[in-house]
Design an enzyme around this catalytic site. Structure first.
Site, PDB file in Angstrom:
ATOM      1  N   HIS A 135       0.810  -1.211   0.000  1.00 53.39           N
ATOM      2  CA  HIS A 135       0.000   0.000   0.000  1.00 53.39           C
ATOM      3  C   HIS A 135       0.854   1.278   0.000  1.00 53.39           C
ATOM      4  CE1 HIS A 135       0.429  -0.143   4.519  1.00 53.39           C
ATOM      5  NE2 HIS A 135       0.460   1.170   4.351  1.00 53.39           N
ATOM      6  N   ASP A 165       0.153  -7.515   1.409  1.00 53.68           N
ATOM      7  CA  ASP A 165       0.575  -6.136   1.643  1.00 53.68           C
ATOM      8  C   ASP A 165       2.094  -6.038   1.685  1.00 53.68           C
ATOM      9  OD1 ASP A 165       0.305  -3.426   1.950  1.00 53.68           O
ATOM     10  OD2 ASP A 165      -0.052  -3.492   4.107  1.00 53.68           O
ATOM     11  N   GLY A 243       3.411   6.471   8.036  1.00 53.77           N
ATOM     12  CA  GLY A 243       4.803   6.621   7.602  1.00 53.77           C
ATOM     13  C   GLY A 243       5.680   5.498   8.111  1.00 53.77           C
ATOM     14  N   ASN A 244       5.247   4.841   9.206  1.00 51.16           N
ATOM     15  CA  ASN A 244       5.966   3.670   9.704  1.00 51.16           C
ATOM     16  C   ASN A 244       5.730   2.444   8.829  1.00 51.16           C
ATOM     17  OD1 ASN A 244       5.767   4.909  12.889  1.00 51.16           O
ATOM     18  ND2 ASN A 244       7.615   3.805  12.285  1.00 51.16           N
ATOM     19  N   SER A 245       4.665   2.470   8.027  1.00 52.27           N
ATOM     20  CA  SER A 245       4.337   1.312   7.182  1.00 52.27           C
ATOM     21  C   SER A 245       5.528   0.921   6.319  1.00 52.27           C
ATOM     22  CB  SER A 245       3.147   1.641   6.286  1.00 52.27           C
ATOM     23  OG  SER A 245       1.972   1.819   7.036  1.00 52.27           O
TER      24      SER A 245
END
Length: 291
Positions: A135, A165, A243-245
């Site tokens: 994503h 993902d 933003g940590n994704s």
């Protein structure tokens, strides 16, 4: 008469002795009250003395030996910012009206649509492979990576799987020197200390680390929670923000046990939720990248 004179002299001597003693005693008291006097120095020395001896201060700076700091030092260069670049609306509107020359010009002009994180998983002589969330790079016209030193480089998509993902991207650069080490996620235990490392809110906060524990080593999320299908993830209370994704969830040895992917911020009853973040287990990530 002689006896009276003798007694008078004796009284005078006594008075003189008493007066001299008074003067000397007063002088001693006044002198001991002055700063840096022998008495004050002795008093200060006695104040700092205990059963173990005189207190001393070592001229050595504090050095941290915490496991969290060591884990951060081991991983910081292997975690990057991943930018999803897309054409700006102003450039894409009415694109058909431009000639081919103008079209080629506008295709090189992008805006940062979103930012996430990534983990370097493999380094070759002139390239490096980075895993992130699907994503994070979804619908991108171009992908840009910012390393721990702030250097920017373009990346290309190798493969992506929205059902997991996960995505693998590659940069053509020899600047990347550090690849992450992965741990066996099947051995992760609920309650163990973990840290999340990534770029919450994007590159401005790159190399941010938060600390917590594994809240659940194997948590099943249903399709209504993932907008996809049921998955098994690692749950943690280490702060995970937008933003940590794609960033790393690491153990105290600085090894990746998962890739941060999502969090729950509110329940169906609109109750605010704190400390419920999730990471894709490292074994699943390794299978995806073919390791």
């Amino acid at each position: 008469m002689k006896n009276e004179i003798s007694m008078l002299r004796r009284h005078i001597r006594i008075v003189l002795v008493l007066l001299l003693a008074f003067v000397v005693g007063g002088a001693v008291v006044m002198a001991s009250a002055l700063p840096n006097s022998w008495y004050q120095n002795r008093l200060a020395k006695a104040t700092h003395t205990n059963a173990a001896g005189i207190t001393t201060v070592a001229p050595v700076a504090y050095v941290s030996n915490s496991k969290a700091k060591q884990a951060f030092d081991n991983m910081k260069d292997a975690v990057v910012t991943v930018q999803n670049l897309q054409k700006s609306a102003s450039l894409s509107d009415g694109a058909d009206a431009f000639d081919s020359q103008n079209k080629s010009t506008q295709e090189s002009s992008y805006d940062t649509a979103s930012e996430g994180s990534g983990v370097v998983v493999d380094i070759n002589k002139k390239s490096a492979d980075i895993v992130t969330n699907a994503h994070v790079i979804q619908n991108s016209a171009s992908i840009q990576v910012i390393d721990a030193n702030g250097d920017k480089v373009n990346a290309k998509l190798i493969r992506s799987d929205s059902s997991q993902d996960l995505a693998l991207i590659r940069v053509s650069s020899s600047h990347f020197k550090k690849a992450a080490k992965f741990a066996d996620s099947d051995k992760v235990k609920t309650g163990q200390a973990v840290m999340a490392l990534g770029s919450p809110l994007g590159a401005a906060y790159q190399s941010t680390m938060t600390k917590g524990i594994v809240s659940s080593a194997k948590r099943s999320l249903v399709s209504t929670e993932t907008n996809n299908h049921q998955v098994t993830v690692i749950q943690t209370d280490a702060a995970i923000n937008q933003g940590n994704s794609g960033g790393a969830l690491i153990n105290e040895s600085g090894q990746v046990i998962g890739i941060a992917s999502s969090k729950i911020t509110a329940s169906a009853q609109n109750t605010n939720i704190e400390g419920m973040g999730f990471a894709i287990p490292s074994n699943q990530v390794l299978a995806f990248i073919g390791k």
